[in-house]
Design an enzyme around this catalytic site. Structure first.
Site, mmCIF file in Angstrom:
data_model
loop_
_atom_site.group_PDB
_atom_site.id
_atom_site.type_symbol
_atom_site.label_atom_id
_atom_site.label_comp_id
_atom_site.label_asym_id
_atom_site.label_seq_id
_atom_site.Cartn_x
_atom_site.Cartn_y
_atom_site.Cartn_z
ATOM 1 N N SER A 100 2.015 -9.768 -1.207
ATOM 2 C CA SER A 100 1.645 -8.359 -1.043
ATOM 3 C C SER A 100 1.818 -7.817 0.370
ATOM 4 O O SER A 100 1.938 -6.608 0.548
ATOM 5 C CB SER A 100 0.195 -8.167 -1.485
ATOM 6 O OG SER A 100 -0.660 -9.063 -0.791
ATOM 7 N N LYS A 146 0.803 -1.222 0.000
ATOM 8 C CA LYS A 146 0.000 0.000 0.000
ATOM 9 C C LYS A 146 0.843 1.282 0.000
ATOM 10 O O LYS A 146 0.445 2.289 -0.559
ATOM 11 C CB LYS A 146 -0.923 0.021 1.225
ATOM 12 C CG LYS A 146 -1.935 -1.111 1.297
ATOM 13 C CD LYS A 146 -3.061 -0.919 0.332
ATOM 14 C CE LYS A 146 -4.286 -1.791 0.576
ATOM 15 N NZ LYS A 146 -4.102 -3.162 0.953
ATOM 16 N N GLU A 176 -10.289 5.696 3.083
ATOM 17 C CA GLU A 176 -11.084 4.612 3.636
ATOM 18 C C GLU A 176 -10.118 3.473 3.943
ATOM 19 O O GLU A 176 -9.046 3.391 3.360
ATOM 20 C CB GLU A 176 -12.114 4.146 2.602
ATOM 21 C CG GLU A 176 -11.581 3.189 1.512
ATOM 22 C CD GLU A 176 -10.550 3.799 0.566
ATOM 23 O OE1 GLU A 176 -10.566 5.039 0.395
ATOM 24 O OE2 GLU A 176 -9.735 3.046 0.008
#
Ligand code: PLP
Length: 398
Positions: free
Chosen positions: A383, A94, A116
């Site tokens: 990830s 991220k 969010e």
């Protein structure tokens, strides 16, 4: 596939998917973002600034690790390489995107980031970026997710972010996203909405993809150095689809490289039991874009279910919907239980405890040997790391 893939077009369309379905008040903010992003990507100073943060702060490049023991358990001479996004600062991919959007916010003179979050990973990455760049940060998070991911709530608060608990609907990511959009409509002049995946109205799916493409660019270089050839398969989990698209995109015109996206099969493929949007969805509009979507016969968005909060979302990025349509990528599902087993399996074979999201991809990998040729080379996007999921994994395995 014969023609090179070149999407989106100037209106943000990926074939029939994408576009901008937003209230009037947000239109000008999207246009501003498009304009500023177009200038930033041509600006050598902006690119250098982002590169410096990615290397010195986030920890790029991440290793492309040849997983020898894992490969051996698969047999048939298959070689698996793990793209180690789990080693990045804050524990997942991220941060590649939030650093890029944070710099864009500064460039636009906006002093407040809103976001969010579901699992809290994007919230933590946004709060981290805001602290780093001296911006205010407010995070919208469903009450149910706040309960499931209490540790990430504490992390965000320590980083100086304000959390808005969302109590509408199922109190999860889709409701938090709706709430963040509602806030943005009234605060666009001084706030940047930092979307966490390749979803939302144009230009977000393109912009987030571009920022995450560093994953695939590095992986391409690294696999050519290691194997002197391109891989046969790229495998990644798909929630909104940003880690997968980040890996796939730089290989999009390499016809021999097959893409496999792995969605959350929850506890079965009945409505309400899963989050397998591409496997089971229909075209529709959610959160500002036309894409595939889990909805009932009245067009109401379905409840989703997955053991991994990061995959628990009824929508998916429009570029994935397009790749599915033109058959550039295939999408499969993995259920909660298989993902849990795969997490424990990877921990034991390689000493790497993955997050439950990429554990879905690992679970699919274990099914592949019977279907593919001997000696295939596979890159799997790891990830994120499993620290946030230790409690969940322990509870289910005992
Ligand atoms: C958020 C998250 C995902 C899902 O998001 P994508 O946009 O589909 O990548 C996957 N893995 C991890 C570790 C995450 O934190």
């Amino acid at each position: 596939m014969s023609q090179p893939i070149n999407v989106p077009n100037s209106r943000g369309h990926f074939g029939p998917f994408g576009g901008k379905f937003v209230p009037e008040t947000v239109m000008s903010a999207l246009q501003e973002l498009e304009r500023v992003y177009a200038a930033a990507r041509r600006d050598r100073r902006f690119r250098a600034q982002l590169r410096t943060l990615l290397t010195q702060y986030a920890g790029r490049p991440t290793p492309l690790y040849y997983a020898a023991r894992l490969s051996k358990t698969l047999g048939s001479g298959i070689k698996v390489y793990l793209k180690r996004e789990d080693l990045l600062h804050t524990g997942a991919h991220k941060i590649n995107n939030t650093l890029g959007q944070g710099l864009l916010a500064v460039r636009m003179g906006k002093k407040r980031l809103i976001a969010e979050t579901g699992a809290g990973q994007h919230g933590v990455a946004t709060a981290t970026t805001a602290a780093l760049l001296g911006l205010d940060c407010e995070i919208f998070m469903g009450e149910e997710d706040m309960r499931r991911q209490a540790l990430n709530v504490v992390r965000m608060r320590l980083l100086g972010a304000r959390i808005h608990p969302v109590t509408t609907g199922t109190k999860t990511l889709k409701d938090a996203t709706s709430e963040a959009i509602r806030d943005w409509v009234t605060t666009v002049r001084h706030s940047h909405y930092c979307i966490g995946s390749v979803v939302g109205p144009h230009p977000y799916p393109m912009l987030v993809r571009d920022f995450q493409s560093v994953i695939g660019q590095e992986a391409r270089r690294q696999i050519l150095a290691a194997e002197k050839r391109l891989p046969d398969f790229l495998v990644a989990c798909v929630g909104g689809g940003s880690n997968a698209m980040g890996l796939f995109y730089p290989f999009r015109n390499d016809e021999r490289v097959a893409f496999i996206g792995v969605e959350a099969g929850g506890f079965g493929l009945k409505p309400g039991h899963h989050a397998a949007t591409l496997a089971k969805g229909q075209p529709g509009v959610l959160h500002g874009a036309f894409s595939m979507l889990l909805q009932d016969s009245f067009g109401q968005v379905c409840v989703t279910e997955s053991i991994s909060a990061g995959l628990d979302y009824p929508g998916v990025g429009p570029e994935h919907a397009y790749y599915q349509l033109i058959r550039r990528a295939s999408y499969v599902t993995v259920q909660d239980k298989e993902a849990l087993d795969a997490a424990a399996f990877l921990a034991r074979t390689e000493g790497i405890l993955p997050a439950l999201e990429p554990a879905h991809a690992v679970a699919h990998l274990r099914r592949m040997p019977s279907k593919i040729k001997r000696g295939a080379v596979i890159i799997l996007c790891l990830s994120g790391r499993g620290d946030k999921d230790v409690e969940t994994i322990a509870r289910h395995l005992s």
